[in-house]
Design a protein around this motif. Structure first.
Motif, PDB file in Angstrom:
ATOM      1  N   ARG A 313      51.360  25.735  61.933  1.00 34.36           N
ATOM      2  CA  ARG A 313      50.981  26.264  60.618  1.00 34.36           C
ATOM      3  C   ARG A 313      52.203  26.672  59.812  1.00 34.36           C
ATOM      4  N   LYS A 361      44.175  33.854  62.250  1.00 36.94           N
ATOM      5  CA  LYS A 361      45.003  32.668  62.029  1.00 36.94           C
ATOM      6  C   LYS A 361      45.728  32.878  60.718  1.00 36.94           C
ATOM      7  N   SER A 362      46.940  32.412  60.613  1.00 39.74           N
ATOM      8  CA  SER A 362      47.600  32.512  59.317  1.00 39.74           C
ATOM      9  C   SER A 362      47.206  31.284  58.515  1.00 39.74           C
ATOM     10  N   HIS A 363      46.638  31.507  57.346  1.00 41.65           N
ATOM     11  CA  HIS A 363      46.188  30.378  56.531  1.00 41.65           C
ATOM     12  C   HIS A 363      47.259  29.958  55.545  1.00 41.65           C
ATOM     13  N   HIS A 364      47.705  28.755  55.685  1.00 38.37           N
ATOM     14  CA  HIS A 364      48.706  28.240  54.759  1.00 38.37           C
ATOM     15  C   HIS A 364      48.081  27.162  53.907  1.00 38.37           C
ATOM     16  N   ASN A 365      48.181  27.277  52.638  1.00 35.12           N
ATOM     17  CA  ASN A 365      47.762  26.159  51.798  1.00 35.12           C
ATOM     18  C   ASN A 365      48.534  26.218  50.496  1.00 35.12           C
ATOM     19  N   PRO A 407      35.627  22.208  52.914  1.00 35.99           N
ATOM     20  CA  PRO A 407      36.937  22.861  53.032  1.00 35.99           C
ATOM     21  C   PRO A 407      37.795  22.084  54.046  1.00 35.99           C
ATOM     22  N   GLY A 410      44.835  23.878  55.179  1.00 36.66           N
ATOM     23  CA  GLY A 410      46.151  23.525  54.647  1.00 36.66           C
ATOM     24  C   GLY A 410      47.001  22.723  55.633  1.00 36.66           C
ATOM     25  N   PRO A 411      47.065  23.134  56.901  1.00 38.37           N
ATOM     26  CA  PRO A 411      47.876  22.367  57.862  1.00 38.37           C
ATOM     27  C   PRO A 411      47.201  21.066  58.299  1.00 38.37           C
ATOM     28  N   ARG A 416      44.041  19.907  64.167  1.00 35.05           N
ATOM     29  CA  ARG A 416      42.893  19.254  64.811  1.00 35.05           C
ATOM     30  C   ARG A 416      43.359  18.288  65.895  1.00 35.05           C
ATOM     31  N   TRP A 450      28.041  22.468  56.757  1.00 31.18           N
ATOM     32  CA  TRP A 450      29.063  23.073  55.900  1.00 31.18           C
ATOM     33  C   TRP A 450      30.377  22.316  56.063  1.00 31.18           C
ATOM     34  N   GLN A 451      30.642  21.944  57.300  1.00 32.55           N
ATOM     35  CA  GLN A 451      31.908  21.283  57.599  1.00 32.55           C
ATOM     36  C   GLN A 451      31.723  20.453  58.854  1.00 32.55           C
ATOM     37  N   LYS A 522      30.557  30.630  65.568  1.00 30.48           N
ATOM     38  CA  LYS A 522      31.621  31.558  65.172  1.00 30.48           C
ATOM     39  C   LYS A 522      30.986  32.873  64.742  1.00 30.48           C
ATOM     40  N   THR A 526      36.119  29.982  66.577  1.00 25.56           N
ATOM     41  CA  THR A 526      36.354  29.810  65.143  1.00 25.56           C
ATOM     42  C   THR A 526      35.888  28.397  64.784  1.00 25.56           C
ATOM     43  N   ILE A 527      35.889  28.081  63.498  1.00 27.17           N
ATOM     44  CA  ILE A 527      35.420  26.752  63.108  1.00 27.17           C
ATOM     45  C   ILE A 527      36.421  25.700  63.582  1.00 27.17           C
ATOM     46  N   GLU A 528      37.680  25.894  63.229  1.00 21.72           N
ATOM     47  CA  GLU A 528      38.724  24.975  63.709  1.00 21.72           C
ATOM     48  C   GLU A 528      39.030  25.310  65.170  1.00 21.72           C
TER      49      GLU A 528
HETATM   50  P1  XMP Z   1      38.269  29.263  61.085  1.00 26.34           P
HETATM   51  O1  XMP Z   1      38.821  28.193  61.956  1.00 26.34           O
HETATM   52  O2  XMP Z   1      39.206  30.432  60.920  1.00 26.34           O
HETATM   53  O3  XMP Z   1      38.132  28.609  59.643  1.00 26.34           O
HETATM   54  O4  XMP Z   1      36.895  29.696  61.499  1.00 26.34           O
HETATM   55  C1  XMP Z   1      37.449  29.175  58.572  1.00 26.34           C
HETATM   56  C2  XMP Z   1      37.580  28.218  57.399  1.00 26.34           C
HETATM   57  O5  XMP Z   1      38.944  28.171  56.969  1.00 26.34           O
HETATM   58  C3  XMP Z   1      39.463  26.857  57.102  1.00 26.34           C
HETATM   59  N1  XMP Z   1      40.826  26.991  57.631  1.00 26.34           N
HETATM   60  C4  XMP Z   1      41.934  26.945  56.891  1.00 26.34           C
HETATM   61  N2  XMP Z   1      42.094  26.777  55.557  1.00 26.34           N
HETATM   62  N3  XMP Z   1      44.428  26.900  55.825  1.00 26.34           N
HETATM   63  C5  XMP Z   1      43.343  26.756  55.038  1.00 26.34           C
HETATM   64  O6  XMP Z   1      43.496  26.587  53.834  1.00 26.34           O
HETATM   65  C6  XMP Z   1      44.351  27.091  57.165  1.00 26.34           C
HETATM   66  O7  XMP Z   1      45.349  27.225  57.864  1.00 26.34           O
HETATM   67  C7  XMP Z   1      43.033  27.110  57.719  1.00 26.34           C
HETATM   68  N4  XMP Z   1      42.562  27.288  58.973  1.00 26.34           N
HETATM   69  C8  XMP Z   1      41.205  27.201  58.894  1.00 26.34           C
HETATM   70  C9  XMP Z   1      38.541  26.146  58.070  1.00 26.34           C
HETATM   71  O8  XMP Z   1      38.556  24.737  57.870  1.00 26.34           O
HETATM   72  C10 XMP Z   1      37.217  26.793  57.744  1.00 26.34           C
HETATM   73  O9  XMP Z   1      36.617  26.221  56.597  1.00 26.34           O
END
Ligand code: XMP
Length: 530
Positions: A313, A361-365, A407, A410-411, A416, A450-451, A522, A526-528
């Protein structure tokens, strides 16, 4: 420039009065889980709303010229030490008022009414009888099904107030003095079937709001504001192909045309056909001067040998900023940077009493660019909820593939692929993922997904194909149903769909020999996967 100066410059593009052309309702947040929902319901009724912390000063509210105030519910009792209190200006300023649940208690408690704990906490459906006709119940039946969720209730009306509805458990289920209303139940939730009509009555009959908050009007207003803010300057935008940056790009382009420079970075971690779709839509259909950067080698080079998800990330985030800055220097100068920030992000950053959520998780986008870039910000979507952004996208004629997009992290595919990310694995995952999405798309909206996506596992497994033994990779299929990604449940996909996905992946993607379905919700997962 110092950090402070840069931060000030960054604020410059965001007006204090968000959208002066629209009648505005202020929702004061007393900590209810439904506060955002109240703000959204008001918008759905065609009136612009702003959600503010309960202790916001009148000096910050007054510039919005609110036509009405809604006090949300909240978890506290008015008798709790340190419970949120009614700001003095609520009584002082003569603005129409609707107090919901805790908001009603506060109003009664602050005036000379009385609030007491009920014999037992009431949670669930109830029926109220309207005992006094008034604007709030205009055109509604004499008896309404509503949703209750409260411990306290009002036992004595403040002077000048009348009881206007009662229920079995709450003899004063609603009260009013003609301009100020208190209701014990929650009109914002779907379990109050006529709640929307009641809110509309408050907005139109009590507050006399115009109901012109529509995507078309928003676009006209935002275009004017962007022109005013940007003047003759130039704007840089990181286009990810996701809904938010895409709608921001289309909107800003409508306002200032080619003075917008959208930069799209192909980091090699995109899904099948994604880069092509973005070019097709923005470059060819919209005629934007898209800067397309092929940075696949750079990203994959830096990801070589990396298996830790947080490290992946960080690398993707850092590398994105580097590429983006290089492009800014190459094509600049730019005075403005556009971001697709949405209203929930703005609310979160100003919410009262929130401890920073534990970092999972650190979200990077693209939205995660550092605050010290030397630009002013243009954030034309910062007052919109996600569904409103989609409506605006449709109004701007963006295709469904963009507007209804799932959704995407970002990474990208880097999180995946469990383990190291290589070209070969990316190709395997892209092919499998395209099959998953194609088959699930066939089910349409009703499947409630949703995803959905594929995940490539670092596991090999034995199989047999024809007369041959195979030894290939395992791929997991993930499909979840969710409202907001905070919680999610795995989707009960039809077995036939799962069977088709599995058959197709094993037959069409050489190298994957086994498919499994992820049945974890979740939380706890988590989703990912990373
Ligand atoms: P998790 O895996 O935390 O994901 O249950 C929740 C939602 O966030 C998305 N996701 C991300 N989006 N940067 C993003 O912009 C990230 O690093 C990231 N990690 C998870 C994930 O697809 C889900 O919709």
């Amino acid at each position: 420039m110092t950090h402070m100066e840069l931060a000030r410059v960054a604020q410059a593009g965001n007006e204090a009065v968000p959208l002066p052309e629209f009648d505005t309702i202020v929702v004061l947040d007393f900590g209810s889980q439904y506060s955002q929902l109240i703000a959204r319901r008001v918008r759905e009724a065609g009136v612009f709303s702003v959600l503010l912390p309960w202790d916001t000063e009148w000096t910050d509210v007054a510039p919005l010229q609110p036509k009405g105030i809604i006090l949300s519910g909240g978890p506290a009792s008015v008798y709790d030490p340190g419970a949120p209190s009614l700001p003095a200006w609520i009584i002082r300023e003569d603005v129409p008022l609707l107090g919901i649940c805790y908001g009603m208690h506060l109003l009664a408690h602050h005036l000379d009414g009385e609030v007491e704990p009920a014999a037992k906490r009431e949670y669930g459906p109830a029926t109220i009888d309207v005992t006094q006709s008034c604007a709030l119940f205009h055109d509604l039946p004499p008896s309404l099904d509503v949703w209750m969720s409260h411990g306290d209730h009002v036992t004595r009306l403040p002077s000048g107030f009348l009881g206007i509805a009662s229920s079995h458990n709450a003899p004063i289920a609603a009260m009013s003095d003609g301009r100020r209303f208190g209701i014990q139940f929650h009109p914002e939730v779907v379990h109050t079937p006529l709640g929307r009509d009641l809110l509309r009555n408050f907005l139109v009959d009590v507050c006399h709001c115009r109901t012109d908050w529509t995507a078309t009007h928003f676009v006209d207003s935002a275009v004017r504001q962007i022109r005013k803010t940007v003047g003759e300057n130039r704007v840089l935008l990181g286009l990810s192909g996701g809904v938010d940056s895409s709608v921001a790009a289309a909107l800003i382009h409508r306002a200032i045309g080619d003075r917008l420079t959208p930069v799209f970075v192909d980091n090699g971690l995109l899904r099948l056909g994604e880069a092509e779709l973005v070019r097709e839509v923005f470059d060819r259909a919209f005629g934007m001067k898209l800067i397309f950067v092929d940075a696949r080698d750079r990203f994959l080079g830096r990801l070589q040998g990396i298996v830790d998800p947080e490290e992946k990330r960080k690398i993707v985030g850092d590398e994105f900023i580097r590429v983006f800055e290089a492009q800014a220097n190459l094509h600049g100068p730019f005075e403005f940077l556009a971001q697709g920030t949405l209203y929930p992000d703005v609310i979160e950053s100003t919410a009262p009493d929130t401890n920073a959520a534990v970092k999972i998780k650190s979200h990077h986008n693209v939205g995660g660019l550092p605050a010290d870039l030397p630009f002013s910000l243009v954030e034309p979507l910062r007052y919109l909820f996600k569904d409103e952004v989609r409506d605006v996208g449709r109004t701007l004629a963006l295709p469904a593939e963009i507007v209804d997009r799932q959704p995407f992290p970002g990474p990208g595919l880097a999180v995946r692929i469990i383990g190291e990310v290589t070209w070969e694995e990316l190709d395997l995952l892209r092919a499998a993922d395209a099959i998953v999405r194609e088959e699930i798309d066939e089910l349409g909206q009703s499947a409630g997904v949703w995803q959905c996506f594929a995940v490539l596992l670092p596991v090999r497994s034995v199989g047999v194909m024809g007369d041959y033994r195979t030894y290939g990779r395992v791929c997991a299929v993930r499909a979840v149903s969710s409202e907001d990604a905070m919680t999610a449940d795995w989707t009960r996909l039809p077995f036939d769909t799962l069977a088709r996905i599995s058959n197709r992946i094993v037959n069409e993607v050489r190298g994957i020999t086994r498919v499994v379905y992820d049945i974890t919700s979740k939380p706890p997962a988590t989703i990912e996967w990373e």
